[in-house]
Design a protein around this motif. Structure first.
Motif, PDB file in Angstrom:
ATOM      1  N   ALA A   9      45.459  -0.030  -2.395  1.00 32.09           N
ATOM      2  CA  ALA A   9      46.804   0.046  -1.815  1.00 32.09           C
ATOM      3  C   ALA A   9      46.901  -0.742  -0.505  1.00 32.09           C
ATOM      4  O   ALA A   9      47.954  -1.285  -0.175  1.00 32.09           O
ATOM      5  N   TYR A  10      45.779  -0.812   0.226  1.00 30.72           N
ATOM      6  CA  TYR A  10      45.805  -1.431   1.565  1.00 30.72           C
ATOM      7  C   TYR A  10      44.994  -2.716   1.635  1.00 30.72           C
ATOM      8  O   TYR A  10      44.668  -3.186   2.714  1.00 30.72           O
ATOM      9  N   ILE A  11      44.655  -3.307   0.493  1.00 30.24           N
ATOM     10  CA  ILE A  11      43.722  -4.436   0.474  1.00 30.24           C
ATOM     11  C   ILE A  11      44.290  -5.699   1.107  1.00 30.24           C
ATOM     12  O   ILE A  11      43.538  -6.565   1.567  1.00 30.24           O
ATOM     13  N   ASP A  12      45.621  -5.827   1.157  1.00 26.63           N
ATOM     14  CA  ASP A  12      46.214  -7.084   1.622  1.00 26.63           C
ATOM     15  C   ASP A  12      46.171  -7.248   3.135  1.00 26.63           C
ATOM     16  O   ASP A  12      46.668  -8.238   3.671  1.00 26.63           O
ATOM     17  N   PHE A  13      45.583  -6.254   3.825  1.00 24.97           N
ATOM     18  CA  PHE A  13      45.536  -6.346   5.286  1.00 24.97           C
ATOM     19  C   PHE A  13      44.144  -6.744   5.779  1.00 24.97           C
ATOM     20  O   PHE A  13      43.699  -6.311   6.834  1.00 24.97           O
ATOM     21  N   GLY A  14      43.453  -7.552   4.980  1.00 25.65           N
ATOM     22  CA  GLY A  14      42.198  -8.128   5.483  1.00 25.65           C
ATOM     23  C   GLY A  14      40.943  -7.822   4.681  1.00 25.65           C
ATOM     24  O   GLY A  14      39.894  -8.427   4.931  1.00 25.65           O
ATOM     25  N   GLY A  15      41.014  -6.899   3.736  1.00 21.10           N
ATOM     26  CA  GLY A  15      39.812  -6.558   2.949  1.00 21.10           C
ATOM     27  C   GLY A  15      39.576  -7.544   1.811  1.00 21.10           C
ATOM     28  O   GLY A  15      40.428  -8.370   1.488  1.00 21.10           O
ATOM     29  N   ASP A  16      38.390  -7.435   1.187  1.00 20.29           N
ATOM     30  CA  ASP A  16      38.067  -8.268   0.024  1.00 20.29           C
ATOM     31  C   ASP A  16      38.386  -7.493  -1.250  1.00 20.29           C
ATOM     32  O   ASP A  16      37.785  -6.450  -1.517  1.00 20.29           O
ATOM     33  N   SER A  17      39.284  -8.022  -2.052  1.00 22.18           N
ATOM     34  CA  SER A  17      39.652  -7.352  -3.300  1.00 22.18           C
ATOM     35  C   SER A  17      38.525  -7.437  -4.331  1.00 22.18           C
ATOM     36  O   SER A  17      37.751  -8.393  -4.354  1.00 22.18           O
ATOM     37  N   ALA A  18      38.475  -6.440  -5.192  1.00 22.57           N
ATOM     38  CA  ALA A  18      37.498  -6.435  -6.288  1.00 22.57           C
ATOM     39  C   ALA A  18      37.953  -7.320  -7.452  1.00 22.57           C
ATOM     40  O   ALA A  18      37.275  -7.396  -8.482  1.00 22.57           O
TER      41      ALA A  18
END
Lengths: 359, 359
Positions: free
Chosen positions: B182-191
């Motif tokens: 839900a919060y991946i677009d704020f800097g994390g690496d998506s799976a």
């Protein structure tokens, strides 16, 4: 089967009616309303504050719920709003039929009841309609875990008298009796007045048929405040915010336009009565429908043959292959007068050209 | 209890964050985006054919699904669209966790996981986060009926490295591993890149946070086509048509506007990093959030006291009383730079005026 497939719930899904995309088609297969939604929708849409779509909608859908409560003269605590009556019904099955006793519903009815029961592992027993497709109230007097009856029934269109509905509700005071009134606005008597007398009664209605709003997916339940709260609690445990902002705002606008609602449903009822006379002339027989469709059969023409011929001519109707008892029937939605004239005219020609072969 | 209440499923519902109606409030309590949705929404809305709302929407929500598939470089058979990620997750729980083995998820996480498990009678075992609120991948190597992990986690904001996520997916090839992004677009690496390698991986995302579209309720799943079809089958058995016409059309418009999406999320990340420096100056400590919120605690000021003081000043943040381990934390959504300046300035004043009392 792969290892990860072991824990997967496998179901045979409900198959909705075809949705052909060509606009030239005469679409009489999914009981949609032939008239556009209330003109108030456009105004409500232009008034939407698009910036606010960044925020979650009101989880109680208060604006919509209040418009429904006002229309039906109940309190807002007596109303549950869902994503179409299917969502309202799914939540009802999940909440209200939580026992080991079988729930009861007619053998010929909305085919989704069986699908929900299977999905939620709810036992059920189908009660056979009589030879004329009527519900026998005495079939619903046995021990059960709940009752669901559509009135008018689909796909027959038959509306049982309110006295019989009351008898069923009264005989089942220890379980919830759901009356699915998706088609009630086309001439039947709603169970609404019974809500004051029976706490175990739950009424389901929808915006998809009489309110020309299938595209917005809005349905609702009317019941006693305690029962509605139980269903709300389950819904909040499933998805807190189901109705999006446009459904809430536009739905309320539609519900408030009683004049347009009455105009459209009256036109559909008039057209239906005209179609009945024409279909009798064509040799069809059918139960006396109080819905926005007819359920017809013909002594000389097989339903499946007619279905295919109509489809080839760009006229979509619904043919259910199962159960076998209705496999020679077609369910035909009442469209505009013009659409129904096309249908009758096609059938007239087709049947006179093919009569000799079929006999 | 009345007789009809016997068969009712009784649940303790999820309680969503407050939705104050006053527009003067600074609303930092439900992780909404402070920027309005893409300007393309207005154009798409004006292009809607309102007459068509009388018809059922496309049950496969094809226009929306295709826009998502195109954005993420997958096929449309790999995408499931639902009424918010809550609907997508509810369907995932119902479909994928259908065994007697417990599913595993962190002890501090999105509180809805437990609610769905209870609702569908799915056994579960919570795995304790470590002392710094990190997930320990080895906790998810035991026998289980499925795994669900949010990455970044909520309410901590911590994003586990992708290598650890892969380890968990790899170690659980016989069950479905759901990564809630839900919060991946704020800097994390998506799976997302792992989808090609692992059939048991299911990724969840939403339009509600990074796409400023909480009011329209759109979420989606990305997974292998067979898994997506199983979930679709369950969904079709629950409600054939869930996404209404406006959600389909406007959602596709939002998904296609990548430039605006990048602008908004970049601004939020910039603001978040600025807020981090200010909160450190104020004496707060917090995990290094990669989401659109911070999860903060202060050695001198009780979270509940700050929560009340902020609310009185018209600034809404989120305080979870349970579990106790996080009861002295506040979850604060990243708003606009101006909103966060107001927050910092209020805290500055409040804390210097009240420091002596609290110490």
């Amino acid at each position: 089967m792969k290892a990860w497939e072991n824990n997967i719930r496998k179901v045979i899904p409900y198959v909705p009616g075809e949705q052909p995309q060509q606009s030239s088609v005469i679409k009489l297969n999914t009981n949609e309303n032939p008239y556009p939604p209330s003109p108030s929708v456009e105004k409500a849409l232009l008034g939407l504050d698009l910036d606010l779509l960044r925020r979650y909608p009101d989880p109680s859908a208060s604006e919509l719920v209040c418009s429904i409560a006002e229309f039906y003269g109940v309190t807002k605590e007596q109303v549950f709003a869902g994503v179409g009556s299917d969502d309202a019904l799914a939540m009802t099955f999940l909440t209200c039929f939580h026992s080991n006793q079988p729930i009861l519903f007619p053998d010929i009815t909305y085919s989704f009841y069986e699908v929900w029961a299977d999905l939620f592992r709810i036992p059920y027993q189908k009660q056979a309609l009589d030879g004329e497709f009527y519900i026998r109230p005495e079939d619903y007097a046995k021990k059960n875990g709940g009752v669901i009856i559509p009135n008018p029934n689909a796909p027959t269109g038959i509306c049982q008298p309110l006295g019989q509905i009351e008898e069923i509700v009264k005989n089942n005071s220890d379980v919830i009796v759901v009356i699915d009134e998706a088609y009630i606005d086309f001439g039947g008597d709603s169970a609404l007045p019974l809500l004051k007398k029976y706490e175990n009664l739950l009424i389901v209605q929808t915006f998809s048929k009489s309110r020309s709003f299938a595209g917005m997916r809005i349905g609702f339940l009317l019941g006693n405040p305690d029962l509605i709260r139980y269903i709300q609690d389950c819904k909040y445990s499933f998805n807190s915010y189901t109705l999006n902002q446009t459904a809430i705002t536009l739905g309320a606008a539609v519900m408030r336009d009683k004049e347009y609602f009455d105009q459209c449903r009256n036109r559909i009822m008039e057209t239906r009565e005209w179609v009945k006379t024409k279909f009798l002339e064509l040799g069809f027989s059918f139960p006396d429908s109080m819905a926005n469709f007819l359920f017809v059969t013909h002594p000389q023409f097989a339903a499946e043959t007619l279905f295919m011929a109509l489809k080839e001519a760009g006229i979509y109707v619904r043919h259910f292959k199962k159960p076998e008892r209705i496999s020679n029937y077609l369910r035909i939605t009442i469209g505009t007068r013009e659409e129904m004239e096309c249908l009758v005219s096609f059938l007239n020609t087709y049947m006179s050209e093919n009569r000799s072969e079929s006999c």
